[in-house]
Scaffold this motif. Structure first.
Motif: not given
Length: 277
Positions: A91-102
């Motif tokens: 996953t791209s770094w700038d989207g990795i936290i939103p991807a976890l939360v979702s």
């Protein structure tokens, strides 16, 4: 029966009913907490989904295109000890936290350092690794610079978007210009090409690049900055996951497994001929 005796009898009955209710309520609470835990979801599905971002030597691809690196060793060992399969989700770094939360994966194991800002969105385990950042600079453009000289509008840094070095550069060198890219390699290339004076990254990447391009690049200071711990990140409100991950990291730390794997990837060269540039 007098009013006082009736009141006493009612109080005793209420207390007995409450005593019977409390164990059931406590058990229901425990069951609720367990069912909400990502650990229970992993066990039920038989697979742990791990989010990661590609950057050496944490995670990368070998010449066969397979994912290898320190994080891959950690993830596979964790899955083995849990008795489940493992699925890595680049996953791209700038989207990795939103991807976890979702809910796209169960946990981030990707060299993520613990910061208060990230902690507002995700929960962290205890650290499983420690690293610091160093400056990697273009020799011709910065020869003779002091650390203070980098804090100038005439100086340009390059860094991976959303990564910790961005915040460190902005904090240490607020006057400097900052170019951001999706990959660490692009940041280094900008410095190599002379489009940026310097970049920052976690070791061993800066020292490796300085040895590789010694005529152009160098690490100007024998100093690491913002040395801190990297941890697993998982969704908030999950004490069961926090307990399990912390216990697992504690065991692997005490047995020396984490240090051995970290030393292999961060201090050794045995793996480098098998990894794509």
């Amino acid at each position: 029966m007098t009013f006082t005796r009736r009141l006493a009898t009612f109080a005793m009955a209420s207390a007995a009913a409450l005593a019977m209710t409390l164990p059931a309520t406590a058990q229901q609470t425990r069951q609720g907490l367990s069912s909400d835990s990502v650990i229970e979801t992993i066990k039920e599905n038989g697979v742990i989904k791990i989010g990661l971002s590609i950057f050496r030597p944490w995670s990368m691809r070998n010449l066969d295109g397979d994912l290898v690196g320190f994080e891959l060793d950690v993830g596979r060992e964790l899955a083995k000890d849990m008795g489940v399969e493992v699925e890595f989700v680049p996953t791209s770094w700038d989207g990795i936290i939103p991807a976890l939360v979702s809910g796209k994966f169960d946990v981030i194991i990707s060299g993520m350092s613990i910061t208060p800002q990230r902690n507002l969105t995700v929960a962290f385990s205890d650290p499983y690794a420690y690293s610091g950042m160093t400056i990697l600079a273009n020799r011709a453009m910065t020869e003779g610079f002091t650390l203070e000289d980098y804090n100038s509008p005439d100086v340009t840094f390059a860094a991976r978007r959303g990564a910790t070095p961005v915040a460190v550069i902005q904090s240490m060198f607020p006057e400097a210009q900052l170019l951001m890219f999706d990959e660490d390699g692009a940041s280094t290339q900008e410095v190599l090409n002379g489009n940026a004076h310097a970049t920052m990254a976690s070791e061993p990447t800066p020292s490796e690049e300085a040895r590789r391009y010694s005529d152009t690049l160098y690490v100007p200071f024998d100093e690491t900055f913002q040395a801190g711990g990297e941890a697993f990140a998982f969704r908030k409100g999950d004490p069961d996951a926090e307990n399990y991950f912390n216990n697992w990291i504690g065991v692997k730390t005490r047995t020396g497994w984490l240090k051995e794997r970290h030393d292999y990837w961060f201090r050794g060269d045995d793996w480098k001929d098998d990894v794509a540039e």
